[in-house]
Design an enzyme around this catalytic site. Sequence first.
Site, short mmCIF file in Angstrom:
data_model
loop_
_atom_site.label_atom_id
_atom_site.label_comp_id
_atom_site.label_asym_id
_atom_site.label_seq_id
_atom_site.Cartn_x
_atom_site.Cartn_y
_atom_site.Cartn_z
N ARG A 1 109.81 -9.10 -42.57
CA ARG A 1 110.13 -8.10 -43.59
C ARG A 1 109.06 -8.07 -44.69
O ARG A 1 108.74 -7.01 -45.22
CB ARG A 1 111.51 -8.42 -44.20
CG ARG A 1 111.99 -7.35 -45.14
CD ARG A 1 113.42 -7.61 -45.61
NE ARG A 1 113.91 -6.54 -46.44
CZ ARG A 1 114.56 -6.73 -47.59
NH1 ARG A 1 114.82 -7.95 -47.99
NH2 ARG A 1 114.98 -5.70 -48.30
N HIS B 1 107.18 -4.78 -46.21
CA HIS B 1 107.21 -4.42 -47.63
C HIS B 1 105.81 -4.43 -48.24
O HIS B 1 105.55 -3.70 -49.19
CB HIS B 1 108.15 -5.35 -48.40
CG HIS B 1 109.59 -4.99 -48.22
ND1 HIS B 1 110.52 -5.06 -49.23
CD2 HIS B 1 110.27 -4.53 -47.14
CE1 HIS B 1 111.71 -4.67 -48.77
NE2 HIS B 1 111.58 -4.35 -47.50
N ASN C 1 112.66 -5.41 -53.43
CA ASN C 1 111.99 -6.68 -53.12
C ASN C 1 112.74 -7.91 -53.62
O ASN C 1 112.34 -9.04 -53.33
CB ASN C 1 110.57 -6.68 -53.69
CG ASN C 1 109.65 -5.78 -52.88
OD1 ASN C 1 109.88 -5.57 -51.68
ND2 ASN C 1 108.63 -5.23 -53.52
N HIS D 1 115.15 -5.09 -37.12
CA HIS D 1 116.47 -5.59 -37.54
C HIS D 1 117.20 -6.32 -36.42
O HIS D 1 118.39 -6.58 -36.53
CB HIS D 1 117.31 -4.42 -38.08
CG HIS D 1 116.82 -3.90 -39.40
ND1 HIS D 1 117.34 -2.80 -40.03
CD2 HIS D 1 115.84 -4.35 -40.23
CE1 HIS D 1 116.71 -2.60 -41.19
NE2 HIS D 1 115.79 -3.53 -41.32
C1 HEM Z 1 113.58 2.00 -41.42
C2 HEM Z 1 113.80 1.72 -42.67
C3 HEM Z 1 114.26 0.38 -43.14
C4 HEM Z 1 115.26 0.17 -44.03
C5 HEM Z 1 116.10 1.22 -44.74
C6 HEM Z 1 115.40 -1.26 -44.18
C7 HEM Z 1 116.28 -1.88 -45.02
C8 HEM Z 1 116.54 -3.23 -45.02
C9 HEM Z 1 117.54 -3.88 -45.83
C10 HEM Z 1 118.41 -3.17 -46.87
C11 HEM Z 1 117.55 -5.19 -45.50
C12 HEM Z 1 118.47 -6.28 -46.04
C13 HEM Z 1 118.17 -6.65 -47.45
C14 HEM Z 1 119.25 -7.58 -47.95
O1 HEM Z 1 120.34 -7.07 -48.19
O2 HEM Z 1 119.02 -8.78 -48.02
C15 HEM Z 1 116.57 -5.39 -44.48
C16 HEM Z 1 116.31 -6.60 -43.88
C17 HEM Z 1 115.32 -6.78 -42.96
N1 HEM Z 1 114.39 -5.84 -42.55
FE1 HEM Z 1 114.47 -3.87 -42.93
N2 HEM Z 1 114.50 -1.88 -43.36
C18 HEM Z 1 113.77 -0.92 -42.71
C19 HEM Z 1 112.71 -1.14 -41.85
C20 HEM Z 1 112.26 -2.37 -41.47
C21 HEM Z 1 111.06 -2.60 -40.72
C22 HEM Z 1 110.06 -1.52 -40.33
C23 HEM Z 1 110.99 -3.94 -40.49
C24 HEM Z 1 109.93 -4.70 -39.75
C25 HEM Z 1 109.32 -4.25 -38.71
C26 HEM Z 1 112.15 -4.53 -41.09
C27 HEM Z 1 112.48 -5.86 -41.01
C28 HEM Z 1 113.57 -6.43 -41.64
C29 HEM Z 1 113.99 -7.80 -41.42
C30 HEM Z 1 113.38 -8.77 -40.44
C31 HEM Z 1 115.07 -8.02 -42.26
C32 HEM Z 1 115.84 -9.33 -42.46
C33 HEM Z 1 115.20 -10.12 -43.59
C34 HEM Z 1 115.78 -11.49 -43.84
O3 HEM Z 1 116.61 -11.98 -43.07
O4 HEM Z 1 115.37 -12.09 -44.84
N3 HEM Z 1 112.88 -3.55 -41.70
N4 HEM Z 1 115.94 -4.18 -44.22
#
Ligand code: HEM
Length: 350
Positions: free
Chosen positions: A69, A73, A101, A202
């Site tokens: 992530r 970002h 962030n 995700h």
């Molecule tokens: C398409 C639009 C996207 C949205 C709206 C989005 C939104 C989010 C949100 C809201 C979270 C959780 C934050 C929290 O509540 O702690 C999250 C987690 C995550 N996102 Fe996305 N995301 C997107 C795209 C991506 C992309 C492109 C990647 C990587 C290729 C990605 C990888 C991750 C990962 C791995 C997590 C888990 C992080 C953790 O466990 O610490 N996301 N994302």
Amino acid sequence: MALHNLALCLVIVSCFLVVICEGQSSVPVAPGLSYTFYSTSCPNLESIVRIHLLQVLENDTTQAAGLLRLHFHDCFVQGCDASVLLDGSTSGPSEQNAPPNLTLRQAAFKIINDIQTLIQGQCGQVVSCADVTALAARESVLLSGGPYYNIPLGRRDSPNFATTNVTLANLPPPTFNTSQLINLFSSKNLTTTDLVALSGGHTIGIGHCTSFTNRLYPTQDSNMDKTLANNLKLTCPASNTTNTTNLDLRTPNIFDNKYFVDLMNRQGLFTSDQDLYTDSRTKSIVQTFAVNQTLFFQNFIDGMIKMGQLGVLTGSQGQIRANCSATNANTMAFWSVFREQQQQGTSAQY
Ligand code: HEM
């Protein structure tokens, strides 16, 4: 011990894959980047990153998600220039202080700094923090069971971070629908297929209640599986609780295509996830990835290589930071104040 052996096997297998997968993606390489950028200046770079992450992930596999992530970002705001790693300064709040962030893992920032220190011990100050972040994301995918892919290197680090407004404008919130996501991604020359494939990130990691309680309260989203909704209400009894839940219900720590199976069962966590299976432009892509993991992996690799080259600084632009959390100017200013105070015998206050 078994895990350790597995880890060693992964290193060997993945080193083998480095050889056979070279040139696998047809995504064009941005001017100034190259697949062999550090082959002379830091030939062991990739194994330094991999071996350190093997140790980190052996203790806590969930850190892989935080690193993946972090790279996303970094790249979506001002390009892949490590600007997200910078701590705030007198010039204002850093990207890290912007709402999207705040849920980045503090451990991820430390892991990047630790890797940069290890690299500098072997190669000197030659590898950028932006490249370390890209490599850490790549290794995280691989070590979670996902595909190996070669990445072009040679990014340089930005001497400044983006404002809160710029950060907010470039990172999609989880409440976005598919139209809003397609618009944002296409503004970065990423296609609808890239959007769906990259959303497959995700397949690992967690989300906080605040990211999805809009789907539970005051009214339950009819597009969410009822059992999932009931379970989520137990995890998040109110919309502002600080609890978390897994993004991928089926295999939360494995990088596979089960996220797309979740979506087909109305078990996606965020609006931005589930709507990909509602919108006619993305539904068939979700279905294809749910039944064909190889195709998902191929498209994910292409998406990551494209995303990983957004707005890169190259050549003599930017800098190679010594400390990923601060620009070189700030690091030098800190040390000169420190040295001066030490000479005056006042360093005890540090
Ligand atoms: C398409 C639009 C996207 C949205 C709206 C989005 C939104 C989010 C949100 C809201 C979270 C959780 C934050 C929290 O509540 O702690 C999250 C987690 C995550 N996102 Fe996305 N995301 C997107 C795209 C991506 C992309 C492109 C990647 C990587 C290729 C990605 C990888 C991750 C990962 C791995 C997590 C888990 C992080 C953790 O466990 O610490 N996301 N994302």
